[in-house]
Design a protein around this motif. Structure first.
Motif, mmCIF file in Angstrom:
data_model
loop_
_atom_site.group_PDB
_atom_site.id
_atom_site.type_symbol
_atom_site.label_atom_id
_atom_site.label_comp_id
_atom_site.label_asym_id
_atom_site.label_seq_id
_atom_site.Cartn_x
_atom_site.Cartn_y
_atom_site.Cartn_z
ATOM 1 N N LEU A 14 0.731 -1.462 0.011
ATOM 2 C CA LEU A 14 0.071 0.164 0.065
ATOM 3 C C LEU A 14 0.641 1.241 -0.112
ATOM 4 C CD1 LEU A 14 -3.084 0.401 0.010
ATOM 5 C CD2 LEU A 14 -2.925 0.654 2.383
ATOM 6 N N LEU B 229 -3.207 7.900 2.013
ATOM 7 C CA LEU B 229 -3.159 6.409 1.654
ATOM 8 C C LEU B 229 -1.756 6.082 2.357
ATOM 9 C CD1 LEU B 229 -4.236 4.022 0.313
ATOM 10 C CD2 LEU B 229 -3.020 4.466 -1.692
ATOM 11 N N PRO C 185 -4.628 12.869 -1.458
ATOM 12 C CA PRO C 185 -5.189 11.379 -1.510
ATOM 13 C C PRO C 185 -3.777 10.349 -1.391
ATOM 14 C CG PRO C 185 -5.548 12.424 -3.529
ATOM 15 C CD PRO C 185 -5.068 13.536 -2.828
ATOM 16 N N GLY C 186 -2.679 10.643 -1.996
ATOM 17 C CA GLY C 186 -1.628 9.848 -1.881
ATOM 18 C C GLY C 186 -1.096 9.774 -0.376
ATOM 19 N N LEU D 99 -2.307 5.479 6.230
ATOM 20 C CA LEU D 99 -2.856 4.319 6.531
ATOM 21 C C LEU D 99 -1.736 3.063 6.283
ATOM 22 C CD1 LEU D 99 -5.245 2.247 6.900
ATOM 23 C CD2 LEU D 99 -5.555 2.463 4.576
ATOM 24 N N ALA D 100 -0.989 3.071 4.992
ATOM 25 C CA ALA D 100 0.018 2.171 4.823
ATOM 26 C C ALA D 100 0.933 1.959 5.896
ATOM 27 C CB ALA D 100 0.433 2.352 3.582
ATOM 28 N N GLN E 161 1.990 1.929 -3.453
ATOM 29 C CA GLN E 161 1.072 2.337 -4.409
ATOM 30 C C GLN E 161 0.733 3.995 -3.968
ATOM 31 O OE1 GLN E 161 -0.454 1.368 -6.923
ATOM 32 N NE2 GLN E 161 -0.182 -1.086 -6.606
ATOM 33 N N ALA E 162 0.678 4.265 -2.608
ATOM 34 C CA ALA E 162 0.482 5.817 -2.228
ATOM 35 C C ALA E 162 1.608 6.413 -2.644
ATOM 36 C CB ALA E 162 0.585 5.741 -0.568
#
Length: 453
Positions: free
Chosen positions: A102, A120, A116-117, A123-124, A105-106
């Motif tokens: 994740l 994310l 948004p990146g 959270l990752a 991807q972020a």
């Protein structure tokens, strides 16, 4: 046949983990180290150099994943009560792998859409911290409770050497695979690394817990105390309290260069992502050699006197400080400074210090009358995690502030490396007391109680 977990005490004949079983726990540590390497070195470098972000941004994410690890004592306590550490180990590594994917991807998303990146990424790195904390604490608790007291320090050295070997091998494996660098290639490599490490963890822990001996409090079938009572007991033990403080200060010094070393290589020496990742591998290679040297030499000294590891801890801190001073000179001179050799020597000093401190930690892990190893390792792991987070964030923010104030990248890095060198010297002073005879006596007395009970 494997002895069941509920077998008679180890003192009655069960020798507990042999060296093969210890090596299998080392494979778990190697898997954790490889996945963390992706998040704290490769992605950190990409954010700072390729994306042009402030070093404080990835440093803050890494600091957050350490903050999440404040839950280590709780996870350790849960694995003490559940009598099934394997599920915590596998589950933790799986969560860590998901977090690493994740985070990759972020990082890609940040390149086109920052808000948004970044959300994310938060959270990752939360998942990364939870995975490292749950899996790593349970693995160390299994090691401490399943290994005979006289083997604990050596077993710790073996597993940490394997962890560093995993970091080194993954760094050298990833570096050519992401060249020529593209975000798509980075995502594919991260996915492959995650799959391999989770599979390795499952295979390494298969039926492993059945082989564990029962030592210390586990051998006495004492009920695990409630969480607050466990923490209170540890903090009121002078040896455990001093060691906790030493771990905190020394690990701040140990971690300050973690998030700035690869950006330093890119900004001052013009290295590509693959080249700077390889430089990180050289640093870890030095750590590996330092651990091997100390694991062999330190065992001889510590076997003769209770404070035998002190000289190794202090020597590693001083050597690290000298290497950091040399990096400060490199920051001003740039190429053709032998950066690879300098970083390798820094790793050597780091490795000597780290394995000596780990040996002392494992020696004290079985001390105490009621607190089992999961909580004890969780407390020291939490102290280490806080220090790592603060150290990495301090180094990165320090570089950002120095670059904006001094308007000279080389001078900025020199200042931060000098501060880190001073922190290592302070850690050496604290080590004299923290790893002295009084601090180690608790561990020695525990060994005697186990062996002669």
């Amino acid at each position: 046949m494997h002895a069941p977990l509920a077998s008679p005490p180890a003192e009655a004949g069960n020798a507990g983990f042999g060296w093969l079983a210890i090596a299998r726990i080392g494979l778990v540590q190697a898997s954790i180290g490889a996945l963390v390497m992706l998040a704290t070195t490769v992605l950190n470098r990409v954010m700072v150099v390729e994306l042009g972000l402030l070093a404080a941004i990835p440093a803050g994410l890494v600091a957050w994943h350490y903050a999440v690890q404040l839950g280590r004592p709780l996870w350790g306590h849960a694995s003490d009560k559940g009598n099934n550490r394997t599920k915590w180990i596998i589950g933790g590594v799986a969560v860590l792998a998901a977090g690493a994917l994740l985070a990759t991807q972020a990082t890609v998303l940040i390149a086109t859409s920052f808000v948004p990146g970044f959300a994310l990424a938060v959270l990752a790195y939360t998942l990364i911290g939870a995975g490292v904390g749950a899996g790593g604490t349970s693995a160390l608790a299994l090691l401490a409770s399943g290994v005979a007291p006289q083997r604990r320090a050596a077993a710790a050295a073996v597993t940490w050497i394997m962890m560093v070997a995993g970091i080194v091998s993954s760094a050298f494996a990833v570096s050519p695979l992401i060249e020529p660098f593209t975000y798509e290639r980075l995502v594919v490599v991260a996915g492959g690394l995650a799959l391999v490490m989770v599979t390795l963890t499952v295979l390494a822990t298969f039926r492993l817990e059945r082989q564990a001996g029962r030592f210390g409090n586990a051998a006495k079938d004492l009920a695990t105390p409630d969480f607050r009572a466990a923490l209170s007991e540890i903090w009121h033990e002078p040896a455990a309290r001093r060691f906790t403080i030493f771990i905190f200060v020394s690990m701040i010094a140990f971690s300050m260069q973690d998030l700035i070393l690869e950006p330093f290589a890119g900004l001052i020496f013009g290295m590509s992502p693959g080249e700077s990742t390889k430089l990180g591998g050289q640093h870890q290679g030095g750590i590996l050699l330092g651990m091997i040297i100390t694991g062999i030499g330190g065992s001889a000294f510590s076997g003769k006197r209770p404070d035998g590891l002190r000289i190794w801890v202090v020597g590693g801190c001083v050597a690290s400080a000298i290497a950091l001073g040399a990096l400060g000179v490199a920051a001003i001179n740039g190429p053709p400074w032998p950066l690879g050799i300098n970083v390798f020597i820094l790793g050597l000093g780091n490795g000597v210090f780290a394995v000596a401190a780990i040996g002392a930690m494992m020696g004290l892990a079985g001390a105490g009358e009621n607190t089992r190893e999961g909580v004890r390792m969780g407390v020291w792991g939490a102290s280490q995690a806080i220090a790592f987070g603060l150290g990495g964030l301090t180094g990165a923010v320090g570089v950002d502030l120095a670059r904006s104030t001094l308007v000279d990248d080389g001078a900025a890095f020199q200042l931060v490396f000098s501060i880190e060198a001073a922190a290592f010297l302070l850690a050496a002073v604290l080590a004299v007391k923290a790893t002295g005879a009084a601090a180690m006596r608790a561990g020695v007395q525990e060994v005697k109680r186990e062996v002669f009970a």
